[in-house]
Design an enzyme around this catalytic site. Structure first.
Site, mmCIF file in Angstrom:
data_model
loop_
_atom_site.group_PDB
_atom_site.id
_atom_site.type_symbol
_atom_site.label_atom_id
_atom_site.label_comp_id
_atom_site.label_asym_id
_atom_site.label_seq_id
_atom_site.Cartn_x
_atom_site.Cartn_y
_atom_site.Cartn_z
ATOM 1 N N GLY A 125 51.695 46.036 50.663
ATOM 2 C CA GLY A 125 51.000 44.767 50.930
ATOM 3 C C GLY A 125 49.628 44.981 51.533
ATOM 4 O O GLY A 125 49.063 44.081 52.150
ATOM 5 N N GLU A 161 41.689 43.631 37.256
ATOM 6 C CA GLU A 161 43.090 43.391 37.609
ATOM 7 C C GLU A 161 43.663 42.211 36.811
ATOM 8 O O GLU A 161 44.773 42.271 36.295
ATOM 9 C CB GLU A 161 43.189 43.120 39.123
ATOM 10 C CG GLU A 161 44.602 42.937 39.588
ATOM 11 C CD GLU A 161 44.846 43.467 40.996
ATOM 12 O OE1 GLU A 161 43.988 44.174 41.547
ATOM 13 O OE2 GLU A 161 45.924 43.178 41.529
ATOM 14 N N ASP A 173 41.298 40.502 47.918
ATOM 15 C CA ASP A 173 41.461 41.925 48.235
ATOM 16 C C ASP A 173 40.211 42.725 47.892
ATOM 17 O O ASP A 173 39.778 43.587 48.655
ATOM 18 C CB ASP A 173 42.677 42.487 47.488
ATOM 19 C CG ASP A 173 43.946 41.723 47.818
ATOM 20 O OD1 ASP A 173 43.965 41.013 48.837
ATOM 21 O OD2 ASP A 173 44.917 41.823 47.049
HETATM 22 C C1 GLA Z 1 47.692 39.471 46.782
HETATM 23 C C2 GLA Z 1 46.548 39.075 45.856
HETATM 24 C C3 GLA Z 1 45.507 38.243 46.597
HETATM 25 C C4 GLA Z 1 46.146 37.095 47.359
HETATM 26 C C5 GLA Z 1 47.343 37.572 48.166
HETATM 27 C C6 GLA Z 1 48.097 36.445 48.800
HETATM 28 O O1 GLA Z 1 47.245 40.371 47.753
HETATM 29 O O2 GLA Z 1 45.940 40.227 45.309
HETATM 30 O O3 GLA Z 1 44.527 37.788 45.691
HETATM 31 O O4 GLA Z 1 46.478 36.039 46.497
HETATM 32 O O5 GLA Z 1 48.258 38.320 47.387
HETATM 33 O O6 GLA Z 1 47.344 35.847 49.794
#
Ligand code: GLA
Length: 380
Positions: A125, A161, A173
């Site tokens: 995560g 992506e 991200d």
């Molecule tokens: C992942 C996705 C992000 C976002 C998060 C949830 O990390 O890559 O774009 O949506 O989940 O906040």
């Protein structure tokens, strides 16, 4: 060891020469603002010190060669002209997708050899895939002498992506990896694209933010992330707004099906929590964001339904051990929890979480202190 030396060493062992350069892109922790990015809302991530290094050199044959120290597979050797969405699978789809997206946008990206080395776990995560994409984007821009503004590189990495690897994530991200500053979180308004650095000084406030890897792995490609995204779009459509960002009040009972009502309520309340957290950080009150973190977790657990048992237990135990606040971070269904605590109570927080896991016979969680760090750049 100087940053970048390990990746350069891996390149040299693989190819018998030094790379032309090494680029680092960090993973991120999302402090608050979860599943708000693709709803055009607010997010507040910060960059970790750990990430992905790309050691790279140009080549003259219009081929991109990709190898990863962690993947332990044969290198992917891909003629640039053959790259198209779906043509590459596995980890190499992310860097190959970046080369594809940059070329699609008209940037003259020529062949390259890239050896990746990472000190960030996958599936925790913490955005290892964005770190892989962003290190590639900087390496390809650097090797080809392109000066592409960082927000545009973030958008291209996201396109890799979304359109090449086929995972419908938002822009958080990649923006975090490329745009964060040390000692700060990054407020990103995903509707306007505006960003600002928000001071997040932990040490001065005698605070620590611990990342608790729950050891449960997830993949954004398993369909559940995409399902949440679809539900949010359906809710916005039913309420007659372009996205849930346009709403500041939860829908009235009966306007949506119960499931969509819960999803919308999470997104609307989460956007408000991000702005409240930013207000407190700007007032130099980082300890006071604790209850917002915990409220975010409750909303993700009950309304958005993307939490998992190990995360719920970690949050509960961290709070019982004295944390000021705790929440799952990232896409959900696995990965990490963050807990904010006063330095003096961090041992008791860790012990409470470790004890709760041991009592259930679960694999022990991993703890790392998270230091808000600088975004991506050239390290060699
Ligand atoms: C992942 C996705 C992000 C976002 C998060 C949830 O990390 O890559 O774009 O949506 O989940 O906040």
């Amino acid at each position: 060891m100087t940053e970048g030396n390990a990746a350069a060493g891996w390149f040299a062992v693989s190819y018998g020469r030094q790379p032309e350069g090494v680029w680092h892109a960090p993973g991120r922790v999302n402090l608050i603002g979860e599943h708000t990015d693709y709803n055009e809302g607010f997010v507040l991530p910060f960059a970790l010190p750990r990430g992905v290094q790309a050691a790279a050199s140009q080549r003259s044959d219009e081929v991109i060669e990709l190898r990863s120290r962690q993947a332990r597979t044969q290198p992917a050797i891909l003629p640039l002209a053959t790259l198209k969405p779906g043509s590459v699978t596995g980890w190499a789809a992310y860097p190959a997708g970046v080369a594809w997206a940059m070329r699609e946008a008209g940037h003259p990206v020529a062949g390259a050899t890239i050896a990746f080395d990472a000190d960030l776990e996958q599936g925790a995560g913490l955005s290892s895939s964005a770190a892989l994409e962003c290190s590639t984007a900087l390496a390809l821009a650097g090797l080809n002498g392109l000066s592409v503004p960082l927000p545009e590189l973030a958008a291209l990495a996201r396109r890799a992506e979304n359109d090449f690897a086929g995972i419908p994530t938002g822009i958080m991200d990649q923006s975090a990896s490329l745009l964060c500053q040390a000692g700060h979180a990054l407020l990103l308004d995903c509707r306007s694209g505006q960003t600002s650095a928000v001071p997040f000084g932990l040490a001065a406030a005698h605070l620590l933010l611990v990342v608790i890897d729950t050891r449960v792995r997830r993949a954004l490609s398993d369909g559940r992330y995409a399902a949440r995204r679809r539900e949010c779009e359906e809710a916005a459509h039913a309420l007659g707004v372009p996205s849930l960002r346009y709403l500041t009040q939860s829908p009235q009972a009966g306007q949506l099906s119960p499931v969509l009502e819960h999803r919308a309520r999470h997104v609307i309340s989460e956007n408000a929590r991000v702005l409240q957290a930013v207000g407190l950080l700007r007032e130099s009150q980082p300890g006071r964001i604790g209850p917002l973190l915990t409220a975010s977790h409750t909303s993700l657990r009950d309304d958005f339904e993307i939490s998992w048992p190990q995360a719920d237990v970690a949050v509960e135990a961290a709070l019982a051990g004295g944390a000021l606040g705790a929440r799952m971070t990232g896409g959900g269904f696995g990965g990490s929890v963050i807990a904010l605590a006063e330095t003096a109570s961090i041992d008791s927080v860790r012990a409470a979480v470790a004890g709760a896991y041991a009592a259930r016979g679960w694999e022990p969680p991993l703890f790392t202190d998270a230091l808000p760090s600088a975004g991506a750049g050239r390290v060699r």
